[in-house]
Design a protein around this motif. Structure first.
Motif, PDB file in Angstrom:
ATOM      1  N   VAL A  97      23.690  -8.188  64.565  1.00 14.98           N
ATOM      2  CA  VAL A  97      23.181  -9.091  65.600  1.00 14.98           C
ATOM      3  C   VAL A  97      21.755  -8.653  65.942  1.00 14.98           C
ATOM      4  O   VAL A  97      21.540  -7.525  66.398  1.00 14.98           O
ATOM      5  CB  VAL A  97      24.065  -9.057  66.868  1.00 14.98           C
ATOM      6  N   ASP A  98      20.801  -9.538  65.721  1.00 15.67           N
ATOM      7  CA  ASP A  98      19.396  -9.289  66.052  1.00 15.67           C
ATOM      8  C   ASP A  98      19.201  -9.593  67.534  1.00 15.67           C
ATOM      9  O   ASP A  98      19.298 -10.739  67.951  1.00 15.67           O
ATOM     10  CB  ASP A  98      18.510 -10.186  65.184  1.00 15.67           C
ATOM     11  N   VAL A  99      18.913  -8.557  68.317  1.00 18.67           N
ATOM     12  CA  VAL A  99      18.806  -8.740  69.769  1.00 18.67           C
ATOM     13  C   VAL A  99      17.565  -9.540  70.165  1.00 18.67           C
ATOM     14  O   VAL A  99      17.497 -10.053  71.281  1.00 18.67           O
ATOM     15  CB  VAL A  99      18.843  -7.394  70.536  1.00 18.67           C
ATOM     16  N   TRP A 100      16.587  -9.657  69.295  1.00 19.71           N
ATOM     17  CA  TRP A 100      15.415 -10.471  69.595  1.00 19.71           C
ATOM     18  C   TRP A 100      15.702 -11.952  69.401  1.00 19.71           C
ATOM     19  O   TRP A 100      15.030 -12.795  69.963  1.00 19.71           O
ATOM     20  CB  TRP A 100      14.237 -10.056  68.725  1.00 19.71           C
ATOM     21  N   ARG A 101      16.687 -12.262  68.601  1.00 22.02           N
ATOM     22  CA  ARG A 101      17.031 -13.660  68.350  1.00 22.02           C
ATOM     23  C   ARG A 101      18.191 -14.149  69.205  1.00 22.02           C
ATOM     24  O   ARG A 101      18.383 -15.354  69.342  1.00 22.02           O
ATOM     25  CB  ARG A 101      17.409 -13.857  66.883  1.00 22.02           C
ATOM     26  N   ASP A 102      18.982 -13.235  69.726  1.00 20.90           N
ATOM     27  CA  ASP A 102      20.195 -13.628  70.435  1.00 20.90           C
ATOM     28  C   ASP A 102      20.203 -13.063  71.856  1.00 20.90           C
ATOM     29  O   ASP A 102      20.379 -11.856  72.037  1.00 20.90           O
ATOM     30  CB  ASP A 102      21.423 -13.130  69.655  1.00 20.90           C
ATOM     31  N   PRO A 103      20.022 -13.907  72.855  1.00 17.36           N
ATOM     32  CA  PRO A 103      20.021 -13.425  74.246  1.00 17.36           C
ATOM     33  C   PRO A 103      21.337 -12.768  74.652  1.00 17.36           C
ATOM     34  O   PRO A 103      21.345 -11.798  75.413  1.00 17.36           O
ATOM     35  CB  PRO A 103      19.767 -14.687  75.072  1.00 17.36           C
ATOM     36  N   ALA A 104      22.455 -13.262  74.145  1.00 26.25           N
ATOM     37  CA  ALA A 104      23.755 -12.650  74.478  1.00 26.25           C
ATOM     38  C   ALA A 104      23.840 -11.240  73.889  1.00 26.25           C
ATOM     39  O   ALA A 104      24.398 -10.333  74.511  1.00 26.25           O
ATOM     40  CB  ALA A 104      24.894 -13.520  73.960  1.00 26.25           C
ATOM     41  N   GLY A 105      23.296 -11.053  72.704  1.00 29.51           N
ATOM     42  CA  GLY A 105      23.281  -9.726  72.089  1.00 29.51           C
ATOM     43  C   GLY A 105      22.401  -8.765  72.866  1.00 29.51           C
ATOM     44  O   GLY A 105      22.768  -7.610  73.103  1.00 29.51           O
ATOM     45  N   SER A 106      21.246  -9.254  73.290  1.00 24.92           N
ATOM     46  CA  SER A 106      20.339  -8.442  74.092  1.00 24.92           C
ATOM     47  C   SER A 106      21.002  -8.037  75.407  1.00 24.92           C
ATOM     48  O   SER A 106      20.923  -6.876  75.832  1.00 24.92           O
ATOM     49  CB  SER A 106      19.054  -9.230  74.361  1.00 24.92           C
ATOM     50  N   ALA A 107      21.692  -8.973  76.029  1.00 22.48           N
ATOM     51  CA  ALA A 107      22.382  -8.675  77.290  1.00 22.48           C
ATOM     52  C   ALA A 107      23.497  -7.660  77.084  1.00 22.48           C
ATOM     53  O   ALA A 107      23.693  -6.768  77.921  1.00 22.48           O
ATOM     54  CB  ALA A 107      22.936  -9.963  77.888  1.00 22.48           C
ATOM     55  N   ALA A 108      24.232  -7.775  75.978  1.00 20.78           N
ATOM     56  CA  ALA A 108      25.328  -6.835  75.700  1.00 20.78           C
ATOM     57  C   ALA A 108      24.794  -5.418  75.526  1.00 20.78           C
ATOM     58  O   ALA A 108      25.387  -4.455  76.025  1.00 20.78           O
ATOM     59  CB  ALA A 108      26.091  -7.276  74.449  1.00 20.78           C
ATOM     60  N   VAL A 109      23.660  -5.287  74.849  1.00 14.97           N
ATOM     61  CA  VAL A 109      23.067  -3.964  74.632  1.00 14.97           C
ATOM     62  C   VAL A 109      22.548  -3.387  75.945  1.00 14.97           C
ATOM     63  O   VAL A 109      22.769  -2.208  76.242  1.00 14.97           O
ATOM     64  CB  VAL A 109      21.941  -4.051  73.571  1.00 14.97           C
ATOM     65  N   ARG A 110      21.875  -4.200  76.748  1.00 14.72           N
ATOM     66  CA  ARG A 110      21.364  -3.718  78.037  1.00 14.72           C
ATOM     67  C   ARG A 110      22.505  -3.310  78.964  1.00 14.72           C
ATOM     68  O   ARG A 110      22.392  -2.352  79.728  1.00 14.72           O
ATOM     69  CB  ARG A 110      20.497  -4.791  78.696  1.00 14.72           C
ATOM     70  N   GLU A 111      23.606  -4.012  78.885  1.00 16.16           N
ATOM     71  CA  GLU A 111      24.749  -3.721  79.761  1.00 16.16           C
ATOM     72  C   GLU A 111      25.312  -2.328  79.505  1.00 16.16           C
ATOM     73  O   GLU A 111      25.688  -1.630  80.436  1.00 16.16           O
ATOM     74  CB  GLU A 111      25.831  -4.770  79.540  1.00 16.16           C
ATOM     75  N   VAL A 112      25.369  -1.925  78.252  1.00 13.95           N
ATOM     76  CA  VAL A 112      25.985  -0.631  77.930  1.00 13.95           C
ATOM     77  C   VAL A 112      24.974   0.508  77.861  1.00 13.95           C
ATOM     78  O   VAL A 112      25.371   1.667  77.721  1.00 13.95           O
ATOM     79  CB  VAL A 112      26.793  -0.698  76.607  1.00 13.95           C
ATOM     80  N   ASN A 113      23.675   0.193  77.962  1.00  6.11           N
ATOM     81  CA  ASN A 113      22.637   1.225  77.866  1.00  6.11           C
ATOM     82  C   ASN A 113      21.805   1.337  79.138  1.00  6.11           C
ATOM     83  O   ASN A 113      20.618   1.624  79.082  1.00  6.11           O
ATOM     84  CB  ASN A 113      21.724   0.956  76.656  1.00  6.11           C
ATOM     85  N   GLY A 114      22.414   1.090  80.267  1.00  2.00           N
ATOM     86  CA  GLY A 114      21.738   1.271  81.544  1.00  2.00           C
ATOM     87  C   GLY A 114      20.530   0.369  81.744  1.00  2.00           C
ATOM     88  O   GLY A 114      19.540   0.781  82.332  1.00  2.00           O
ATOM     89  N   GLY A 115      20.599  -0.846  81.218  1.00  2.64           N
ATOM     90  CA  GLY A 115      19.505  -1.793  81.366  1.00  2.64           C
ATOM     91  C   GLY A 115      18.462  -1.719  80.271  1.00  2.64           C
ATOM     92  O   GLY A 115      17.546  -2.526  80.225  1.00  2.64           O
ATOM     93  N   ASN A 116      18.577  -0.746  79.390  1.00  4.81           N
ATOM     94  CA  ASN A 116      17.631  -0.592  78.285  1.00  4.81           C
ATOM     95  C   ASN A 116      18.137  -1.315  77.041  1.00  4.81           C
ATOM     96  O   ASN A 116      19.328  -1.351  76.777  1.00  4.81           O
ATOM     97  CB  ASN A 116      17.412   0.879  77.949  1.00  4.81           C
ATOM     98  N   GLU A 117      17.217  -1.833  76.270  1.00  8.84           N
ATOM     99  CA  GLU A 117      17.569  -2.519  75.027  1.00  8.84           C
ATOM    100  C   GLU A 117      17.480  -1.517  73.871  1.00  8.84           C
ATOM    101  O   GLU A 117      16.687  -1.669  72.956  1.00  8.84           O
ATOM    102  CB  GLU A 117      16.619  -3.693  74.813  1.00  8.84           C
ATOM    103  N   THR A 118      18.298  -0.483  73.930  1.00 10.40           N
ATOM    104  CA  THR A 118      18.264   0.584  72.947  1.00 10.40           C
ATOM    105  C   THR A 118      19.093   0.200  71.729  1.00 10.40           C
ATOM    106  O   THR A 118      20.278  -0.092  71.838  1.00 10.40           O
ATOM    107  CB  THR A 118      18.817   1.889  73.550  1.00 10.40           C
ATOM    108  N   VAL A 119      18.444   0.213  70.577  1.00 12.72           N
ATOM    109  CA  VAL A 119      19.111  -0.123  69.329  1.00 12.72           C
ATOM    110  C   VAL A 119      18.843   0.978  68.304  1.00 12.72           C
ATOM    111  O   VAL A 119      17.864   1.704  68.441  1.00 12.72           O
ATOM    112  CB  VAL A 119      18.635  -1.491  68.786  1.00 12.72           C
TER     113      VAL A 119
END
Length: 141
Positions: A97-119
């Protein structure tokens, strides 16, 4: 769409400018070698080296059915590239899942990484693992 290709395009432009400068200074061999190096780096950081990305919701649905891990990534991320290269042909078994293309993916990553988009953030059996060791991910396949 351009944001996904920005790192690769930037590398091509910078490599072209530096190579042109070297060639005009009388070093065509060095200019050509530098250009090839920049083109290889651009290819490595482009979305082309990654399996086709799907949306986060589709990845979660597929993962629930087949049990395969989900990898949240973004183009230009060296850690994502390291994971992709170290997985080799096995990378196609994962859901990407490319977090730059998918807002839901970006939100899922931020949710589990303390608000950071860490990939890369890899979900295995519903549990998130941020920047896991590629050997560990390979063992989960």
């Amino acid at each position: 769409m351009m944001r996904v290709w920005a790192p690769a395009v930037l590398l091509v432009v910078c490599g072209s400018l530096l190579a042109t400068r070297l060639i005009s200074a009388g070093s065509p061999g060095a200019g050509a070698a530098l250009l090839v190096a920049f083109l290889l780096l651009a290819a490595a950081t482009s979305p082309l080296v990654f399996p086709r990305s799907i949306g986060a919701l589709e990845a979660q649905r597929r993962s629930a059915v087949d049990g395969r891990p989900i990898v949240f990534w973004r183009p230009g991320c060296t850690y994502c590239l390291r994971l992709r290269i170290r997985l080799g042909h096995r990378a196609r078994r994962l859901h990407w899942v490319d977090v730059w293309r998918d807002p839901a993916g970006s939100a899922a990553v931020r949710e589990v990484n303390g608000g950071n988009e860490t990939v890369p953030t890899v979900f295995v059996d519903g549990r998130p693992h941020t920047n896991p060791d590629p050997a560990w991910v390979r063992a989960r396949l």
